[in-house]
Motif scaffolding. Structure first.
Motif, PDB file in Angstrom:
ATOM      1  N   GLY A  27       0.811  -1.212   0.000  1.00 32.76           N
ATOM      2  CA  GLY A  27       0.000   0.000   0.000  1.00 32.76           C
ATOM      3  C   GLY A  27       0.840   1.255   0.000  1.00 32.76           C
ATOM      4  O   GLY A  27       2.051   1.226  -0.164  1.00 32.76           O
ATOM      5  N   GLN A  28       0.156   2.358   0.179  1.00 28.78           N
ATOM      6  CA  GLN A  28       0.834   3.655   0.201  1.00 28.78           C
ATOM      7  C   GLN A  28       1.566   3.834   1.526  1.00 28.78           C
ATOM      8  O   GLN A  28       1.165   3.301   2.554  1.00 28.78           O
ATOM      9  CB  GLN A  28      -0.174   4.784   0.026  1.00 28.78           C
ATOM     10  N   ASP A  30       2.316   5.737   4.713  1.00 29.07           N
ATOM     11  CA  ASP A  30       1.617   6.724   5.546  1.00 29.07           C
ATOM     12  C   ASP A  30       2.582   7.795   6.051  1.00 29.07           C
ATOM     13  O   ASP A  30       2.309   8.979   5.975  1.00 29.07           O
ATOM     14  CB  ASP A  30       0.947   6.052   6.741  1.00 29.07           C
ATOM     15  N   GLN A  43       3.394   1.858   7.085  1.00 29.28           N
ATOM     16  CA  GLN A  43       2.686   1.506   5.851  1.00 29.28           C
ATOM     17  C   GLN A  43       1.623   0.438   6.100  1.00 29.28           C
ATOM     18  O   GLN A  43       1.536  -0.536   5.383  1.00 29.28           O
ATOM     19  CB  GLN A  43       3.718   1.016   4.828  1.00 29.28           C
ATOM     20  N   ALA A  81       7.720   7.282  -4.083  1.00 29.46           N
ATOM     21  CA  ALA A  81       6.491   6.541  -3.771  1.00 29.46           C
ATOM     22  C   ALA A  81       5.630   7.316  -2.776  1.00 29.46           C
ATOM     23  O   ALA A  81       4.408   7.374  -2.917  1.00 29.46           O
ATOM     24  CB  ALA A  81       6.833   5.161  -3.217  1.00 29.46           C
ATOM     25  N   TYR A  82       6.269   7.934  -1.790  1.00 27.39           N
ATOM     26  CA  TYR A  82       5.533   8.694  -0.778  1.00 27.39           C
ATOM     27  C   TYR A  82       4.856   9.931  -1.380  1.00 27.39           C
ATOM     28  O   TYR A  82       3.661  10.151  -1.175  1.00 27.39           O
ATOM     29  CB  TYR A  82       6.473   9.099   0.356  1.00 27.39           C
ATOM     30  N   LYS A  85       2.187   9.039  -3.917  1.00 25.94           N
ATOM     31  CA  LYS A  85       1.156   8.185  -3.331  1.00 25.94           C
ATOM     32  C   LYS A  85       1.012   6.866  -4.091  1.00 25.94           C
ATOM     33  O   LYS A  85      -0.095   6.341  -4.252  1.00 25.94           O
ATOM     34  CB  LYS A  85      -0.168   8.915  -3.226  1.00 25.94           C
ATOM     35  N   LEU A  86       2.149   6.317  -4.547  1.00 28.94           N
ATOM     36  CA  LEU A  86       2.162   5.028  -5.234  1.00 28.94           C
ATOM     37  C   LEU A  86       2.280   3.906  -4.210  1.00 28.94           C
ATOM     38  O   LEU A  86       3.091   3.988  -3.291  1.00 28.94           O
ATOM     39  CB  LEU A  86       3.358   4.943  -6.183  1.00 28.94           C
ATOM     40  N   PRO A  87       1.488   2.855  -4.348  1.00 32.09           N
ATOM     41  CA  PRO A  87       1.635   1.729  -3.433  1.00 32.09           C
ATOM     42  C   PRO A  87       2.910   0.951  -3.736  1.00 32.09           C
ATOM     43  O   PRO A  87       3.306   0.814  -4.896  1.00 32.09           O
ATOM     44  CB  PRO A  87       0.393   0.880  -3.708  1.00 32.09           C
TER      45      PRO A  87
END
Length: 112
Positions: A27-28, A30, A43, A81-82, A85-87
């Motif tokens: 997932g994304q 956090d 995450q 990625a952060y 917002k890519l998982p």
């Protein structure tokens, strides 16, 4: 953009001295806490796993486990990625815990 992320993932794949446990942290991202000696990534629920690490929705690693070019690629991939917002999904050790008792990241990353 997605092709660039896949390319970065292929570059980041590294061989580690720890036993690979399984893919976790899908997932994304956090939150991230990047310290001079180590990093903690929050995450979602990753569970304690076989090593008995803390079940507190995070995984971690020591920067010193990777050479300087790999450190730079990992940091770039995590920040990308952060912010985008890519998982992502990471491979963690089943025999050791990382900093702060979190599951230990092995350097292997996938994009689900």
């Amino acid at each position: 953009m997605r092709n660039a992320m896949y390319f970065i993932a292929l570059i980041v794949l590294t061989t580690s001295n720890v036993a690979n446990g399984g893919w976790n942290g899908v997932g994304q991202i956090d939150r991230m806490y990047i310290y001079p000696a180590y990093t903690v990534v929050v995450q979602g629920n990753t569970g304690p796993g076989l090593a008995g690490c803390q079940d507190n929705q995070a995984w971690s690693f020591f920067w010193s486990k990777f050479d300087a070019p790999t450190q730079a690629r990992i940091q770039s991939m995590l920040l990308t990625a952060y912010t985008a917002k890519l998982p992502i999904q990471v491979l963690v050790s089943d025999t050791t815990c990382g900093p702060e008792g979190k599951k230990e990241f092995t350097g292997n990353i996938s994009f689900p």
